[in-house]
Design a protein around this motif. Structure first.
Motif, PDB file in Angstrom:
ATOM      1  N   GLY A  19     -12.414  47.048 -46.172  1.00 19.19           N
ATOM      2  CA  GLY A  19     -11.336  46.665 -47.133  1.00 19.19           C
ATOM      3  C   GLY A  19     -10.623  45.308 -46.611  1.00 19.19           C
ATOM      4  O   GLY A  19      -9.822  45.003 -47.304  1.00 19.19           O
ATOM      5  N   VAL A  20     -11.367  44.687 -45.714  1.00 21.05           N
ATOM      6  CA  VAL A  20     -10.825  43.200 -45.195  1.00 21.05           C
ATOM      7  C   VAL A  20     -11.668  42.171 -45.936  1.00 21.05           C
ATOM      8  O   VAL A  20     -12.890  42.275 -46.238  1.00 21.05           O
ATOM      9  CB  VAL A  20     -11.196  42.982 -43.816  1.00 21.05           C
ATOM     10  CG1 VAL A  20     -11.081  41.688 -43.137  1.00 21.05           C
ATOM     11  CG2 VAL A  20     -10.457  44.214 -42.892  1.00 21.05           C
ATOM     12  N   LYS A  21     -10.901  41.237 -46.254  1.00 18.70           N
ATOM     13  CA  LYS A  21     -11.536  40.009 -47.250  1.00 18.70           C
ATOM     14  C   LYS A  21     -11.909  38.982 -46.378  1.00 18.70           C
ATOM     15  O   LYS A  21     -11.247  38.418 -45.545  1.00 18.70           O
ATOM     16  CB  LYS A  21     -10.639  39.521 -48.090  1.00 18.70           C
ATOM     17  CG  LYS A  21      -9.825  40.380 -49.596  1.00 18.70           C
ATOM     18  CD  LYS A  21      -8.991  39.673 -50.209  1.00 18.70           C
ATOM     19  CE  LYS A  21      -8.332  40.729 -51.324  1.00 18.70           C
ATOM     20  NZ  LYS A  21      -7.413  40.104 -52.197  1.00 18.70           N
ATOM     21  N   LEU A  22     -13.042  38.507 -46.472  1.00 19.39           N
ATOM     22  CA  LEU A  22     -13.860  37.777 -45.465  1.00 19.39           C
ATOM     23  C   LEU A  22     -14.473  36.606 -46.604  1.00 19.39           C
ATOM     24  O   LEU A  22     -14.765  36.947 -47.646  1.00 19.39           O
ATOM     25  CB  LEU A  22     -15.056  38.247 -44.754  1.00 19.39           C
ATOM     26  CG  LEU A  22     -14.459  39.297 -43.555  1.00 19.39           C
ATOM     27  CD1 LEU A  22     -15.858  39.950 -43.083  1.00 19.39           C
ATOM     28  CD2 LEU A  22     -13.722  38.842 -42.646  1.00 19.39           C
ATOM     29  N   ASP A  23     -14.391  35.408 -45.987  1.00 22.30           N
ATOM     30  CA  ASP A  23     -15.141  34.262 -46.610  1.00 22.30           C
ATOM     31  C   ASP A  23     -16.781  34.566 -46.323  1.00 22.30           C
ATOM     32  O   ASP A  23     -17.332  35.091 -45.624  1.00 22.30           O
ATOM     33  CB  ASP A  23     -14.743  33.079 -46.665  1.00 22.30           C
ATOM     34  CG  ASP A  23     -14.607  32.300 -45.151  1.00 22.30           C
ATOM     35  OD1 ASP A  23     -15.538  32.949 -44.379  1.00 22.30           O
ATOM     36  OD2 ASP A  23     -13.858  31.902 -44.671  1.00 22.30           O
ATOM     37  N   VAL A  24     -17.567  33.654 -47.088  1.00 24.08           N
ATOM     38  CA  VAL A  24     -18.777  33.549 -46.952  1.00 24.08           C
ATOM     39  C   VAL A  24     -19.536  33.281 -45.398  1.00 24.08           C
ATOM     40  O   VAL A  24     -20.101  34.039 -44.833  1.00 24.08           O
ATOM     41  CB  VAL A  24     -19.725  32.718 -48.088  1.00 24.08           C
ATOM     42  CG1 VAL A  24     -21.350  32.450 -47.379  1.00 24.08           C
ATOM     43  CG2 VAL A  24     -19.437  33.073 -49.149  1.00 24.08           C
ATOM     44  N   LEU A  59     -21.335  35.142 -40.117  1.00 19.53           N
ATOM     45  CA  LEU A  59     -21.112  35.625 -38.871  1.00 19.53           C
ATOM     46  C   LEU A  59     -21.378  37.082 -38.449  1.00 19.53           C
ATOM     47  O   LEU A  59     -21.813  37.498 -37.538  1.00 19.53           O
ATOM     48  CB  LEU A  59     -19.878  35.053 -38.281  1.00 19.53           C
ATOM     49  CG  LEU A  59     -19.605  33.637 -37.815  1.00 19.53           C
ATOM     50  CD1 LEU A  59     -18.185  33.430 -37.295  1.00 19.53           C
ATOM     51  CD2 LEU A  59     -20.334  33.389 -36.426  1.00 19.53           C
ATOM     52  N   LEU A  60     -20.629  37.791 -39.166  1.00 17.50           N
ATOM     53  CA  LEU A  60     -20.587  39.260 -39.009  1.00 17.50           C
ATOM     54  C   LEU A  60     -22.157  39.874 -39.203  1.00 17.50           C
ATOM     55  O   LEU A  60     -22.465  40.768 -38.224  1.00 17.50           O
ATOM     56  CB  LEU A  60     -19.833  39.794 -40.050  1.00 17.50           C
ATOM     57  CG  LEU A  60     -19.752  41.247 -40.082  1.00 17.50           C
ATOM     58  CD1 LEU A  60     -19.349  42.008 -38.725  1.00 17.50           C
ATOM     59  CD2 LEU A  60     -18.829  41.879 -41.200  1.00 17.50           C
ATOM     60  N   ALA A  61     -22.830  39.252 -40.062  1.00 14.29           N
ATOM     61  CA  ALA A  61     -24.012  39.860 -40.255  1.00 14.29           C
ATOM     62  C   ALA A  61     -25.098  39.441 -38.920  1.00 14.29           C
ATOM     63  O   ALA A  61     -25.855  40.275 -38.585  1.00 14.29           O
ATOM     64  CB  ALA A  61     -24.766  39.253 -41.620  1.00 14.29           C
ATOM     65  N   ARG A  62     -24.829  38.112 -38.556  1.00 14.20           N
ATOM     66  CA  ARG A  62     -25.718  37.955 -37.345  1.00 14.20           C
ATOM     67  C   ARG A  62     -25.307  38.577 -36.129  1.00 14.20           C
ATOM     68  O   ARG A  62     -26.177  38.738 -35.387  1.00 14.20           O
ATOM     69  CB  ARG A  62     -25.322  36.324 -37.082  1.00 14.20           C
ATOM     70  CG  ARG A  62     -26.342  35.455 -38.061  1.00 14.20           C
ATOM     71  CD  ARG A  62     -25.847  33.882 -38.000  1.00 14.20           C
ATOM     72  NE  ARG A  62     -26.840  32.935 -38.844  1.00 14.20           N
ATOM     73  CZ  ARG A  62     -26.364  31.820 -39.304  1.00 14.20           C
ATOM     74  NH1 ARG A  62     -25.502  31.259 -38.815  1.00 14.20           N
ATOM     75  NH2 ARG A  62     -27.333  31.025 -40.078  1.00 14.20           N
ATOM     76  N   SER A  63     -23.822  38.915 -36.047  1.00 11.51           N
ATOM     77  CA  SER A  63     -23.379  39.719 -34.656  1.00 11.51           C
ATOM     78  C   SER A  63     -24.263  40.865 -34.687  1.00 11.51           C
ATOM     79  O   SER A  63     -24.375  41.755 -33.777  1.00 11.51           O
ATOM     80  CB  SER A  63     -21.991  39.964 -34.842  1.00 11.51           C
ATOM     81  OG  SER A  63     -21.582  40.551 -35.829  1.00 11.51           O
ATOM     82  N   PHE A  64     -24.685  41.467 -36.081  1.00 13.47           N
ATOM     83  CA  PHE A  64     -25.475  42.919 -35.971  1.00 13.47           C
ATOM     84  C   PHE A  64     -27.051  42.571 -35.990  1.00 13.47           C
ATOM     85  O   PHE A  64     -27.847  43.393 -36.290  1.00 13.47           O
ATOM     86  CB  PHE A  64     -24.970  43.630 -37.422  1.00 13.47           C
ATOM     87  CG  PHE A  64     -23.911  44.258 -37.228  1.00 13.47           C
ATOM     88  CD1 PHE A  64     -23.867  45.571 -36.642  1.00 13.47           C
ATOM     89  CD2 PHE A  64     -22.721  43.847 -37.723  1.00 13.47           C
ATOM     90  CE1 PHE A  64     -22.473  46.140 -36.667  1.00 13.47           C
ATOM     91  CE2 PHE A  64     -21.515  44.488 -37.860  1.00 13.47           C
ATOM     92  CZ  PHE A  64     -21.269  45.590 -37.070  1.00 13.47           C
ATOM     93  N   GLY A  65     -27.432  41.155 -35.806  1.00 15.77           N
ATOM     94  CA  GLY A  65     -28.747  40.852 -35.597  1.00 15.77           C
ATOM     95  C   GLY A  65     -29.608  40.496 -36.776  1.00 15.77           C
ATOM     96  O   GLY A  65     -30.615  40.237 -36.760  1.00 15.77           O
ATOM     97  N   ALA A  66     -28.870  40.297 -37.990  1.00 16.90           N
ATOM     98  CA  ALA A  66     -29.328  39.818 -39.402  1.00 16.90           C
ATOM     99  C   ALA A  66     -29.798  38.550 -39.203  1.00 16.90           C
ATOM    100  O   ALA A  66     -29.117  37.605 -38.481  1.00 16.90           O
ATOM    101  CB  ALA A  66     -28.614  40.372 -40.357  1.00 16.90           C
ATOM    102  N   LYS A  67     -30.825  38.153 -39.805  1.00 11.75           N
ATOM    103  CA  LYS A  67     -31.464  36.651 -39.915  1.00 11.75           C
ATOM    104  C   LYS A  67     -31.155  36.047 -41.193  1.00 11.75           C
ATOM    105  O   LYS A  67     -31.248  36.755 -42.294  1.00 11.75           O
ATOM    106  CB  LYS A  67     -32.829  36.642 -39.754  1.00 11.75           C
ATOM    107  CG  LYS A  67     -33.312  36.722 -38.313  1.00 11.75           C
ATOM    108  CD  LYS A  67     -34.609  36.744 -38.268  1.00 11.75           C
ATOM    109  CE  LYS A  67     -35.223  37.005 -36.651  1.00 11.75           C
ATOM    110  NZ  LYS A  67     -36.588  36.925 -36.599  1.00 11.75           N
ATOM    111  N   VAL A  68     -29.810  35.512 -41.173  1.00  8.52           N
ATOM    112  CA  VAL A  68     -29.274  34.827 -42.823  1.00  8.52           C
ATOM    113  C   VAL A  68     -29.738  33.199 -43.076  1.00  8.52           C
ATOM    114  O   VAL A  68     -29.737  32.669 -42.089  1.00  8.52           O
ATOM    115  CB  VAL A  68     -27.836  35.015 -42.540  1.00  8.52           C
ATOM    116  CG1 VAL A  68     -27.187  34.342 -43.933  1.00  8.52           C
ATOM    117  CG2 VAL A  68     -27.237  36.369 -42.066  1.00  8.52           C
TER     118      VAL A  68
END
Length: 201
Positions: free
Chosen positions: A181-186, A191-200
């Motif tokens: 439920g937290v609002k994040l910007d792009v 950053l969050l996706a990369r912290s989980f190992g995603a390649k963005v």
């Protein structure tokens, strides 16, 4: 009612004094003690409090504008419905302070100890909290847009419904936070996706 203007106090003992409903303007207090002092509904404007001790003081409904409280102790202090506008609070300790209904408008709260403080539904836009200790804080539904949260300790924080857009999150382990439920910007989402190992990208 009392009024102090352009006065300087060094290692002065104000313990247990009655300083309710007064005005402090452009005063300096260095290494002074206000332990158990009654300071309800007092106002400070442009004052400096350096290494002062407010342990157990009553500051409820007090108002502070552009004042500095650096490396001060607020252990067990009553700050109920107090208001701090553009104040510098660096290095101050709020252990077990009663802060319900407090208002923090901007300012520099870097290196402060705010563990387990209830800051839900607060307007914290643009506030500086660099390396502050917010462990276990309730930040639910708070507006934290544009705040500097660099290297803040945010373990066990309640963040549901908070708005973190444009906030600086350097040095924070986003994976360890409950961001439901937290609002994040792009950029933060990347950053969050990369912290989980995603390649963005």
């Amino acid at each position: 009612m009392y009024q102090y203007t352009n006065q300087t106090f060094h290692t002065h003992n104000f313990d247990q004094a009655n300083l309710q409903d007064g005005e402090l303007n452009n005063c300096t207090f260095e290494k002074c003690t206000f332990r158990g002092t009654s300071m309800e509904e007092m106002t400070s404007t442009g004052c400096q409090f350096i290494d002062c001790d407010f342990t157990g003081a009553l500051l409820n409904a007090s108002l502070h504008k552009g004042s500095a409280f650096t490396n001060c102790k607020f252990m067990g202090t009553n700050l109920f419905v107090s208001k701090f506008e553009q104040c510098k609070m660096m290095g101050s300790d709020f252990s077990n302070a009663y802060m319900d209904g407090i208002t923090l408008l901007g300012g520099d709260w870097s290196y402060t100890n705010l563990r387990h403080t209830n800051l839900s539904r607060q307007d914290l836009r643009g506030i500086k909290l660099t390396e502050a200790d917010l462990f276990g804080c309730n930040l639910e539904k708070s507006d934290i847009r544009g705040a500097d949260l660099s290297h803040v300790q945010m373990g066990q924080c309640k963040l549901k419904g908070a708005d973190l857009r444009d906030a600086k999150l350097d040095g924070i382990d986003l994976k360890s936070l409950d961001l439901q439920g937290v609002k994040l910007d792009v950029a933060q989402a990347v950053l969050l996706a990369r912290s989980f190992g995603a390649k963005v990208g």
